[in-house]
Write a protein that holds these residues in place. Structure first.
Motif, mmCIF file in Angstrom:
data_model
loop_
_atom_site.group_PDB
_atom_site.id
_atom_site.type_symbol
_atom_site.label_atom_id
_atom_site.label_comp_id
_atom_site.label_asym_id
_atom_site.label_seq_id
_atom_site.Cartn_x
_atom_site.Cartn_y
_atom_site.Cartn_z
ATOM 1 N N ILE A 56 0.833 -1.199 0.000
ATOM 2 C CA ILE A 56 0.000 0.000 0.000
ATOM 3 C C ILE A 56 0.865 1.245 0.000
ATOM 4 C CG2 ILE A 56 -1.557 1.393 1.422
ATOM 5 C CD1 ILE A 56 -3.058 -0.769 0.124
ATOM 6 N N LEU A 57 1.889 1.219 0.854
ATOM 7 C CA LEU A 57 2.734 2.404 0.976
ATOM 8 C C LEU A 57 4.188 2.014 0.792
ATOM 9 C CD1 LEU A 57 2.810 5.495 1.862
ATOM 10 C CD2 LEU A 57 3.437 4.623 4.113
ATOM 11 N N LYS A 58 4.869 2.787 -0.037
ATOM 12 C CA LYS A 58 6.285 2.532 -0.228
ATOM 13 C C LYS A 58 7.017 3.863 -0.193
ATOM 14 C CE LYS A 58 9.389 -0.059 -3.150
ATOM 15 N NZ LYS A 58 9.619 -0.440 -4.518
ATOM 16 N N ILE A 59 7.986 3.960 0.683
ATOM 17 C CA ILE A 59 8.749 5.194 0.816
ATOM 18 C C ILE A 59 10.192 4.895 0.447
ATOM 19 C CG2 ILE A 59 9.545 6.979 2.421
ATOM 20 C CD1 ILE A 59 7.052 6.466 4.077
ATOM 21 N N GLU A 60 10.753 5.736 -0.434
ATOM 22 C CA GLU A 60 12.128 5.503 -0.885
ATOM 23 C C GLU A 60 13.002 6.716 -0.611
ATOM 24 O OE1 GLU A 60 11.173 2.591 -4.719
ATOM 25 O OE2 GLU A 60 11.901 4.644 -5.020
ATOM 26 N N ASP A 61 13.972 6.531 0.243
ATOM 27 C CA ASP A 61 15.046 7.499 0.442
ATOM 28 C C ASP A 61 14.544 8.917 0.700
ATOM 29 O OD1 ASP A 61 17.733 8.070 0.684
ATOM 30 O OD2 ASP A 61 17.908 8.709 -1.411
ATOM 31 N N LEU A 81 8.128 12.491 9.221
ATOM 32 C CA LEU A 81 7.934 11.408 8.257
ATOM 33 C C LEU A 81 6.444 11.268 7.902
ATOM 34 C CD1 LEU A 81 8.952 8.886 6.709
ATOM 35 C CD2 LEU A 81 8.698 7.590 8.820
ATOM 36 N N LEU A 82 5.585 11.224 8.921
ATOM 37 C CA LEU A 82 4.144 11.108 8.654
ATOM 38 C C LEU A 82 3.631 12.308 7.873
ATOM 39 C CD1 LEU A 82 2.438 9.647 11.856
ATOM 40 C CD2 LEU A 82 3.515 8.479 9.954
ATOM 41 N N ASN A 83 4.069 13.510 8.299
ATOM 42 C CA ASN A 83 3.623 14.720 7.615
ATOM 43 C C ASN A 83 4.112 14.809 6.174
ATOM 44 O OD1 ASN A 83 2.014 16.718 9.384
ATOM 45 N ND2 ASN A 83 3.594 15.959 10.759
ATOM 46 N N ASN A 84 5.275 14.177 5.924
ATOM 47 C CA ASN A 84 5.789 14.146 4.556
ATOM 48 C C ASN A 84 4.933 13.261 3.656
ATOM 49 O OD1 ASN A 84 7.877 15.897 4.762
ATOM 50 N ND2 ASN A 84 9.484 14.362 4.924
ATOM 51 N N ASP A 137 11.834 16.996 0.900
ATOM 52 C CA ASP A 137 12.809 17.629 0.006
ATOM 53 C C ASP A 137 13.206 16.674 -1.116
ATOM 54 O OD1 ASP A 137 12.813 19.801 1.670
ATOM 55 O OD2 ASP A 137 14.576 19.161 2.794
ATOM 56 N N GLU A 138 13.397 15.410 -0.743
ATOM 57 C CA GLU A 138 13.892 14.422 -1.705
ATOM 58 C C GLU A 138 13.253 13.082 -1.403
ATOM 59 O OE1 GLU A 138 18.215 13.592 -2.426
ATOM 60 O OE2 GLU A 138 18.369 15.632 -1.617
ATOM 61 N N GLY A 139 13.233 12.232 -2.377
ATOM 62 C CA GLY A 139 12.715 10.888 -2.163
ATOM 63 C C GLY A 139 11.372 10.703 -2.838
#
Lengths: 253, 218
Positions: free
Chosen positions: A8-13, A50-53, A61-63
């Protein structure tokens, strides 16, 4: 890949700085459908950021971040937010609306549902968090635990693919924490996909599928609760978990 | 007693002056409040200076500047309009402070919560911030309205035939200043009380637990 294992969720770098201060220094994680992961770590380590991002209340900024396979770091922000529930530490309830009004407003204004359907769905979600009786009360008339349950019902009503919890019990009196954790536990059992920042060790140990330990903008270690509590790979994890347990207790099973 | 119709005629002009001045104050005050809350730094600074300057000059001086000063550079207004502009500009500085305070008193987490549901910024403002700020702004607006009503008497100095000047006319023919000025004062009193009562009733009607006076006292 079976339906259950769908990511469902994938976060990269993920990177994020405030001023010259880098709060997130390359965080990657993923969450499968129906999974429940708990993020722990000392304050100031970027857990809330992290959650707010993720739903860009604070843009990273990046990722890259993917929701259900779709990149959400760019693109229609309002549509993406509909699909990600957010539960706030200080509730963020709308003070001019009743409990029902709070749960219903997103359905009316964002999903453009008609009033009757919105009422029905909102009542259903209030029932789910045990607040049917309080539907007509204003936030000022509710206890902290009830407020947070309204907050959860409001997130649920939008029928999100995922709910983010940002220290949902940190603003509550100790005796009110249980009712909120119970609601969250039920959600987890019903198969809701959840990413939870919390210090509640009992919840982390008994409900979560995986604990993510963050410090200084990095993920130090992640794994099933049993492994992290009994046999962590990193000494720092053991130290922190020991401290937390000492501070907050083992929690109920 | 025969002077009452004339006084009421003056009172009507006073009411018109009050209404249009408050309206101008609203039309200018709302964007000023917005600019100061959501605008870039430079805009916020400029508005801050505007408010400070306008609030630091006596209203009578503002009125004279507009009515007697501006014609020298070719800008000429009839006395009623000049009075409305002067009083309205002054009120805008105060009203913008009221609106700014009302908007900023709504916690940022409510805005975040609205956005997190997928509302646009505008929709969040309309559905969440505005309904609460209006309720919070009612008592200070009632206060400001009463102040503006009383300050319209300064339009006397520009020759606007409002309540006070009507009183002056009557005195110049009857030579009875005490009863006439007392009557004028009574008419002001009635109008001020009416404003306060009307807005007070409005406030009660819109009342919601946890918003407004109680919360500020707590």
């Amino acid at each position: 890949m079976s339906e259950d294992k769908k990511t469902i969720l994938k976060i990269e770098d993920l990177h994020k700085s405030f001023g010259g201060n880098e709060v997130l220094k390359g965080v990657s994680l993923s969450l499968n459908k129906g999974e429940n992961k708990v993020i722990i770590g000392p304050s100031g380590t970027g857990k809330s950021t992290l959650l707010n991002n993720i739903n860009r209340l604070v843009p990273p900024d990046e990722g890259r971040i993917y929701l259900d396979g779709q990149e959400i770091t760019a693109g229609n922000i309002n549509k993406m937010r509909q699909e990600i529930g957010f539960v706030f530490q200080d509730f963020g309830l709308f003070n001019h609306l009743t409990a029902l009004g709070n749960v219903r407003v997103g359905l009316l204004k964002v999903k453009k549902m008609n009033k009757k359907d919105a009422n029905e769905l909102a009542m259903k979600e209030l029932r789910r968090v045990g607040l049917e009786e309080n539907a007509d009360q204003y936030p000022a008339e509710l206890s902290g635990g009830q407020k947070q349950r309204v907050g959860i019902a409001r997130a649920l009503a939008m029928q999100p693919k995922l709910i983010l919890f940002d220290e949902p019990t940190s603003a509550l009196d100790p005796e009110l924490i249980g009712e909120v954790l119970n609601v969250m536990k039920n959600l987890a059992q019903e198969g809701m996909t959840m990413l939870v920042v919390t210090h509640e060790m009992g919840f982390a140990r008994t409900v979560s599928d995986e604990i993510i330990f963050m410090e200084h903008g990095h993920i130090v270690e992640q794994g099933p609760p049993k492994q992290l509590f009994n046999d962590p790979e990193v000494e720092r994890t053991r130290e922190f978990l020991f401290k937390l347990t000492e501070l907050y207790g083992e929690g109920e099973e | 007693m025969s002077s009452l119709p004339n006084l009421l005629e003056g009172a009507l002009v006073t009411i018109r002056l009050t209404f249009f001045s408050l309206l101008l104050g609203l039309v200018l005050g709302v964007p000023l409040a917005f600019g100061q809350t959501y605008g870039p730094k430079i805009i916020r600074k400029i508005i801050g200076v505007y408010e400070k300057v306008v609030r630091s000059i006596p209203l009578l001086v503002i009125l004279f500047l507009i009515y007697y000063g501006l014609p020298r550079v070719g800008i000429k207004f009839p006395s009623f309009i000049a009075a409305v502009i002067g009083i309205g500009i002054r009120s805008s500085a105060y009203q913008s402070q009221i609106y700014k305070g009302a908007i900023q008193s709504i916690s940022g987490s409510q805005m975040k919560a609205a956005l997190s549901l997928g509302m646009s910024k505008l929709e969040s403002f309309r559905s969440v911030i505005l309904p609460q700020s209006i309720r919070i702004a009612i008592p200070p607006i009632a206060n400001e309205s009463a102040i503006v009503l009383k300050d319209t008497s300064l339009a006397y100095a520009l020759g606007v035939i409002e309540l006070l000047r009507q009183g002056g006319y009557i005195i110049s023919t009857t030579y009875r200043p005490l009863p006439i000025y007392l009557t004028v004062a009574a008419v002001y009193l009635v109008m001020t009380l009416t404003i306060n009562m009307t807005l007070g009733r409005f406030e009660k009607k819109l009342k919601i637990p946890g918003i407004g006076i109680e919360e500020r006292v707590r």
